[in-house]
Design a protein around this motif. Sequence first.
Motif, PDB file in Angstrom:
ATOM      1  N   ALA A  19      64.479  -0.075   9.943  1.00  0.00           N
ATOM      2  CA  ALA A  19      64.200  -0.595  11.283  1.00  0.00           C
ATOM      3  C   ALA A  19      65.415  -0.383  12.180  1.00  0.00           C
ATOM      4  O   ALA A  19      66.482  -0.003  11.723  1.00  0.00           O
ATOM      5  N   GLY A  20      65.236  -0.651  13.451  1.00  0.00           N
ATOM      6  CA  GLY A  20      66.365  -0.687  14.376  1.00  0.00           C
ATOM      7  C   GLY A  20      66.817   0.669  14.878  1.00  0.00           C
ATOM      8  O   GLY A  20      66.056   1.625  14.986  1.00  0.00           O
ATOM      9  N   ASP A  36      69.420  -0.225   9.094  1.00  0.00           N
ATOM     10  CA  ASP A  36      68.947  -1.586   8.902  1.00  0.00           C
ATOM     11  C   ASP A  36      67.670  -1.522   8.083  1.00  0.00           C
ATOM     12  O   ASP A  36      66.736  -0.798   8.439  1.00  0.00           O
ATOM     13  N   ASP A 117      57.860  -9.055  13.447  1.00  0.00           N
ATOM     14  CA  ASP A 117      59.239  -8.590  13.516  1.00  0.00           C
ATOM     15  C   ASP A 117      59.380  -7.500  14.585  1.00  0.00           C
ATOM     16  O   ASP A 117      60.320  -7.515  15.376  1.00  0.00           O
ATOM     17  N   ALA A 118      58.429  -6.583  14.628  1.00  0.00           N
ATOM     18  CA  ALA A 118      58.479  -5.500  15.615  1.00  0.00           C
ATOM     19  C   ALA A 118      58.352  -6.044  17.041  1.00  0.00           C
ATOM     20  O   ALA A 118      59.026  -5.556  17.951  1.00  0.00           O
ATOM     21  N   ARG A 120      59.455  -8.767  18.268  1.00  0.00           N
ATOM     22  CA  ARG A 120      60.644  -9.457  18.757  1.00  0.00           C
ATOM     23  C   ARG A 120      61.804  -8.481  18.961  1.00  0.00           C
ATOM     24  O   ARG A 120      62.807  -8.833  19.559  1.00  0.00           O
ATOM     25  N   ARG A 121      61.691  -7.262  18.508  1.00  0.00           N
ATOM     26  CA  ARG A 121      62.778  -6.281  18.634  1.00  0.00           C
ATOM     27  C   ARG A 121      62.797  -5.639  20.009  1.00  0.00           C
ATOM     28  O   ARG A 121      61.763  -5.416  20.623  1.00  0.00           O
ATOM     29  N   ASP A 122      63.990  -5.298  20.455  1.00  0.00           N
ATOM     30  CA  ASP A 122      64.180  -4.545  21.689  1.00  0.00           C
ATOM     31  C   ASP A 122      63.895  -3.081  21.360  1.00  0.00           C
ATOM     32  O   ASP A 122      64.565  -2.499  20.501  1.00  0.00           O
TER      33      ASP A 122
END
Length: 125
Positions: A19-20, A36, A117-118, A120-122
């Motif tokens: 991720a990330g 990550d 989770d996705a 909430r990610r930028d």
Amino acid sequence: DALRGTVARFELPTVVRVAGGWVRDKLLGGESHDIDVALDDMTGVAFANLVNDHLAEQGEPTHRIGLIQANPEQSKHLETAALTVLGKTIDFVNLRSEEYHDASRIPSIRFGTAKEDAERRDFTI
């Protein structure tokens, strides 16, 4: 292969996701060393310990696990385990969901789904 091998060796139901920033950089065709890994059913430190156990069984070098503690006051809401695996430093963390309340800018955290989770990610490209 070390991560998939860990899942297989310990017969884990764990889904391991990259991720990330690494994903963003690869989509853009760039290099990245910021790896990550998000886990769906265990903490990063628990998985990192199993990775070290698996590497040791394979005769590969193991390394100390760096633990970055949660610190909500600094917008760090979940502990992260950092481990060097076959020459690459990887940050391990569990998937999470964040819920914000009117009275505070610090969210409530719980294990989450990949979708939560996705969300909430930028995500910027």
